[in-house]
Scaffold this active site. Structure first.
Site, PDB file in Angstrom:
ATOM      1  CE  LYS A  88      -3.725   5.085  -1.831  1.00  0.00           C
ATOM      2  NZ  LYS A  88      -4.767   5.594  -2.754  1.00  0.00           N
ATOM      3  CE1 TYR A 106      -3.742   2.482   0.687  1.00  0.00           C
ATOM      4  CE2 TYR A 106      -2.224   3.407   2.296  1.00  0.00           C
ATOM      5  CZ  TYR A 106      -3.380   3.509   1.543  1.00  0.00           C
ATOM      6  OH  TYR A 106      -4.156   4.640   1.637  1.00  0.00           O
TER       7      TYR A 106
END
Length: 255
Positions: free
Chosen positions: A165, A161
């Site tokens: 991002k 994750y």
């Protein structure tokens, strides 16, 4: 000197991930600022609900079911948006997922799914939106990243994750530089801990208390607190902003 306008009257926006959380709040906020809004998300009741909220504001809405990993579906969504609401000149790409696993145990499928949605999905969305905007004479795109693209969240095992991002932030800068000479601005917003449905479940209450303790402002953001930054970056008030990552984290990344 006249103040710059934060209004979006007469414009047409497409918001991905619009059925819940941050995407939903931003879609409604864009409508309250005067724009018609196409809402794109996976099939479900949330799409019709957010469109009803938007129409209650007095502008037009169009619910479009689809998947951000489907390039043809995104292209069709842009075509439908323009047929229903007018020439596309605004977009917010909020669709994304999060989960956790120790890096040494993470399966390739888990890694790949996060990147497929969070990175490839954002790229495909920007690509479809910009193809229309470049023909229409310009526009503004805002991608929802995360402070996790800048810092590593203490205690959360989410290398996939975090990396995804960080990719959204740099992808946004890269696209901004490709399209800046043709009237399309691209920026990103990196929220800190936010009270989305995922973070308000009873089973994560202890974790949320730690999030709040670690945030200088002493709490999580509400989803509505992401609306102002998004409307600003979409509006003419941000006409000289492109390639910016606006961190909205209650001061978290200062410590």
């Amino acid at each position: 000197m006249a103040l710059p306008s934060f209004r979006l009257d007469g414009r047409t926006a497409l918001v991905t991930g619009a059925a819940s959380g941050i995407g939903r709040a931003i879609a409604v906020g864009i409508a309250e600022s005067g724009a018609n809004v196409a809402c794109f998300d996976l099939p479900g009741p949330g799409l019709d609900e957010v469109c009803a909220e938007i129409e209650a504001v007095g502008v037009k809405a169009s619910p479009i079911a689809g998947d951000v990993t489907d390039a043809a579906g995104l292209s069709a969504a842009v075509t439908r948006t323009q047929a229903d609401l007018g020439a596309l000149d605004l977009a917010v790409n909020s669709a994304g997922i999060a989960n956790a696993a120790p890096a040494e145990e993470m399966t390739l499928d888990q890694w790949q799914r996060v990147f497929d949605i969070n990175v490839t999905g954002v790229f495909l969305s920007c690509q479809a939106e910009a193809k229309a905007m470049l023909v229409n004479g310009g526009g503004s795109i805002v991608n929802i990243a995360s402070m996790s693209g800048t810092i590593v969240n203490r205690g959360l095992l989410q290398a996939h994750y975090n990396a995804s991002k960080a990719s959204v932030v740099h992808l946004s800068r890269s696209l901004a530089m490709e399209w800046c000479g043709r009237g399309v601005r691209v920026n990103s917003i990196s929220p800190g801990y936010t009270a989305t449905p995922m973070n308000t479940r009873p089973e994560v209450a202890d974790q949320v208390r730690q999030f709040e303790a670690d945030t200088p402002l002493g709490r999580m953001a509400t989803v509505d607190e992401l609306v102002g930054p998004a409307v600003f970056l979409l509006s003419d008030a941000a006409s000289f902003c492109t390639g910016v990552d606006l961190i909205v984290d209650g001061g978290f990344t200062c410590w």
